[in-house]
Design an enzyme around this catalytic site. Structure first.
Site, PDB file in Angstrom:
ATOM      1  N   GLU A   2       0.674  -1.432   0.000  1.00  0.00           N
ATOM      2  CA  GLU A   2       0.210   0.206   0.000  1.00  0.00           C
ATOM      3  C   GLU A   2       0.774   1.318  -0.030  1.00  0.00           C
ATOM      4  O   GLU A   2       1.788   1.207   0.946  1.00  0.00           O
ATOM      5  CB  GLU A   2      -1.179   0.064   1.271  1.00  0.00           C
ATOM      6  CG  GLU A   2      -1.889   0.972   1.270  1.00  0.00           C
ATOM      7  CD  GLU A   2      -2.083   2.027   2.275  1.00  0.00           C
ATOM      8  OE1 GLU A   2      -1.354   1.642   3.132  1.00  0.00           O
ATOM      9  OE2 GLU A   2      -2.722   3.261   2.006  1.00  0.00           O
ATOM     10  N   CYS A  91      -1.842  -7.150   7.748  1.00  0.00           N
ATOM     11  CA  CYS A  91      -1.670  -5.757   8.015  1.00  0.00           C
ATOM     12  C   CYS A  91      -1.667  -5.361   9.489  1.00  0.00           C
ATOM     13  O   CYS A  91      -2.589  -5.741  10.206  1.00  0.00           O
ATOM     14  CB  CYS A  91      -2.613  -4.795   7.510  1.00  0.00           C
ATOM     15  SG  CYS A  91      -2.495  -2.919   7.276  1.00  0.00           S
TER      16      CYS A  91
HETATM   17  C1  LIG Z   1       4.722   0.470   3.073  1.00  0.00           C
HETATM   18  C2  LIG Z   1       4.398  -1.129   3.331  1.00  0.00           C
HETATM   19  C3  LIG Z   1       3.180  -1.325   2.650  1.00  0.00           C
HETATM   20  C4  LIG Z   1       2.584  -2.653   2.647  1.00  0.00           C
HETATM   21  N1  LIG Z   1       1.473  -3.003   2.150  1.00  0.00           N
HETATM   22  C5  LIG Z   1       1.282  -4.149   2.503  1.00  0.00           C
HETATM   23  C6  LIG Z   1      -0.166  -4.819   1.721  1.00  0.00           C
HETATM   24  O1  LIG Z   1      -1.053  -3.648   1.221  1.00  0.00           O
HETATM   25  N2  LIG Z   1      -0.652  -5.855   1.840  1.00  0.00           N
HETATM   26  C7  LIG Z   1       0.277  -6.727   2.259  1.00  0.00           C
HETATM   27  O2  LIG Z   1      -0.280  -8.094   2.400  1.00  0.00           O
HETATM   28  N3  LIG Z   1       1.281  -6.631   2.801  1.00  0.00           N
HETATM   29  C8  LIG Z   1       1.759  -5.324   2.717  1.00  0.00           C
HETATM   30  N4  LIG Z   1       2.973  -4.891   3.355  1.00  0.00           N
HETATM   31  C9  LIG Z   1       3.838  -6.097   3.912  1.00  0.00           C
HETATM   32  C10 LIG Z   1       4.740  -6.572   2.923  1.00  0.00           C
HETATM   33  O3  LIG Z   1       3.969  -7.150   1.838  1.00  0.00           O
HETATM   34  C11 LIG Z   1       5.446  -7.759   3.197  1.00  0.00           C
HETATM   35  O4  LIG Z   1       4.919  -8.620   3.775  1.00  0.00           O
HETATM   36  C12 LIG Z   1       6.572  -7.057   4.309  1.00  0.00           C
HETATM   37  O5  LIG Z   1       7.011  -5.731   3.977  1.00  0.00           O
HETATM   38  C13 LIG Z   1       7.779  -8.074   4.504  1.00  0.00           C
HETATM   39  O6  LIG Z   1       8.361  -8.457   3.398  1.00  0.00           O
HETATM   40  P1  LIG Z   1       9.492  -7.726   2.635  1.00  0.00           P
HETATM   41  O7  LIG Z   1      10.744  -7.966   3.861  1.00  0.00           O
HETATM   42  O8  LIG Z   1      10.062  -8.472   1.378  1.00  0.00           O
HETATM   43  O9  LIG Z   1       9.190  -6.308   2.509  1.00  0.00           O
HETATM   44  C14 LIG Z   1       3.361  -3.703   3.205  1.00  0.00           C
HETATM   45  C15 LIG Z   1       4.817  -3.333   3.630  1.00  0.00           C
HETATM   46  C16 LIG Z   1       5.172  -2.062   3.664  1.00  0.00           C
HETATM   47  C17 LIG Z   1       6.438  -1.624   4.261  1.00  0.00           C
END
Ligand SMILES: Cc1cc2nc3c(=O)[nH]c(=O)nc-3n(C[C@H](O)[C@H](O)[C@H](O)COP(=O)(O)O)c2cc1C
Length: 316
Positions: A2, A91
């Protein structure tokens, strides 16, 4: 993600390559069926067959706590052409959790089951329904029960962000907790959390036992990451990390794409956000960020990006 991975970001990243699937920003479902405009705003790809320009499918993400309204909105997303529906149970945002959605639902496996079942029943059989969860709300004790509830309710795939809601985004991600879940479920479990490099990707797969990995921030910080990973699995894909000058070119392209966005401050905010995240992989992005952090006009930020690129080319 998001506020980060919108249609423009999806376009740029999937053209760079390495992705099998994207998920839209979430549609926050509360009390009623949304009009088509809401779905088109969050997932404009619905107007082009549910795929990015590069041809990668974009599943529509929905988030909410009321099974029947979630089902109604999911069915409508499918009717509008969503190639899949993904339900968000991860979330951590306080406002979202206070209003009975996202990770707060991980405290009640039966509610996850109820929501996934209702959505699955409402969406045509040929459209996949998947879900994403964290390892728990404050504890990890319900992780297996929640995952089983989601699978038994008919989800075709489950992504797990390997942390609880209380752990927020604090490293490490506990990939090893995913292994018993992946072994127990007969649907694919996709590992997620803290994958920033191709080496992390390999470690994550090894620790979690999951074949598939979802990457969030890592690919924003390192836009070539998907392609590098794909290259490590196939000799026909280019697999080097981008140099700083290439990154500046991508930023300029992003600037041009988001010019269609409603207001300049929002465009400037998106550019700053990306430059800040890039600093995780590119030290030069930290320097650029200090130069642009106070600029409000996206054109001024673009001018800095171009000037930096010229200097980088001169120095090369
Ligand atoms: C700014 C931001 C927005 C995110 N929005 C969503 C979202 O809309 N839906 C979701 O399932 N996870 C959302 N996440 C979580 C990420 O999808 C992911 O699960 C999390 O950042 C860990 O994975 P990563 O280390 O690869 O970023 C969001 C994370 C961040 C930092």
């Amino acid at each position: 993600m998001e506020g980060v991975v919108d249609v423009y970001m999806r376009d740029i990243l999937t053209r760079i390559g390495g992705f099998d699937l994207c998920v839209s920003e979430f549609v926050r479902v509360s009390q009623h069926l949304y009009p088509a405009s809401v779905f088109y705003t969050l997932c404009p790809e619905l107007k082009q067959g549910g795929k990015t320009v590069a041809g990668v499918p974009v599943h529509v993400q929905i988030m909410g706590g009321e099974a029947h309204v979630m089902a109604e909105n999911a069915a409508f997303a499918a009717e509008l052409g969503a190639p899949g529906v993904d339900i968000n149970f991860g979330c951590p945002a306080k406002t979202v959790n206070r209003h009975d959605a996202g990770a707060t639902l991980l405290q009640w496996p039966e509610r996850l089951h109820e929501i996934v079942s209702a959505v699955r029943r409402a969406v045509p059989e040929n459209i996949p329904v998947s879900a994403k969860m964290r390892l728990g709300f404050s504890e990890k004790t319900l992780a297996m029960e929640n995952a089983v509830a989601i699978a038994e309710a008919g989800a075709c795939k489950l992504t797990i962000h390997a942390r609880t809601k209380m752990e927020g985004y604090r490293p490490p991600a506990h990939w090893e907790y995913l292994r018993p879940i992946a072994e127990r479920l007969d649907i694919p479990v996709v590992a997620n959390g803290e994958v920033w490099t191709p080496e992390d990707y390999a470690l994550c797969r090894e620790a979690s036992g999951c074949a598939d990995v979802m990457i969030g921030r890592g690919v924003i910080a390192r836009p070539s990451l998907g392609r590098e990973i794909a290259a490590s699995r196939s000799s026909s894909v280019m697999g080097n990390a981008f140099n700083w000058s290439q990154i500046l070119g991508i930023l300029a392209e992003y600037h041009d794409l988001i010019e269609g966005m409603a207001n300049p401050p929002r465009q400037a905010g998106r550019l700053k956000q990306w430059i800040k995240l890039l600093a995780r992989s590119y030290g030069e992005a930290g320097v650029l960020f200090t130069r642009i952090r106070r600029l409000e006009d996206p054109q001024d930020i673009l001018a800095e990006v171009i000037a930096t690129k010229e200097r980088a080319l001169d120095a090369a």
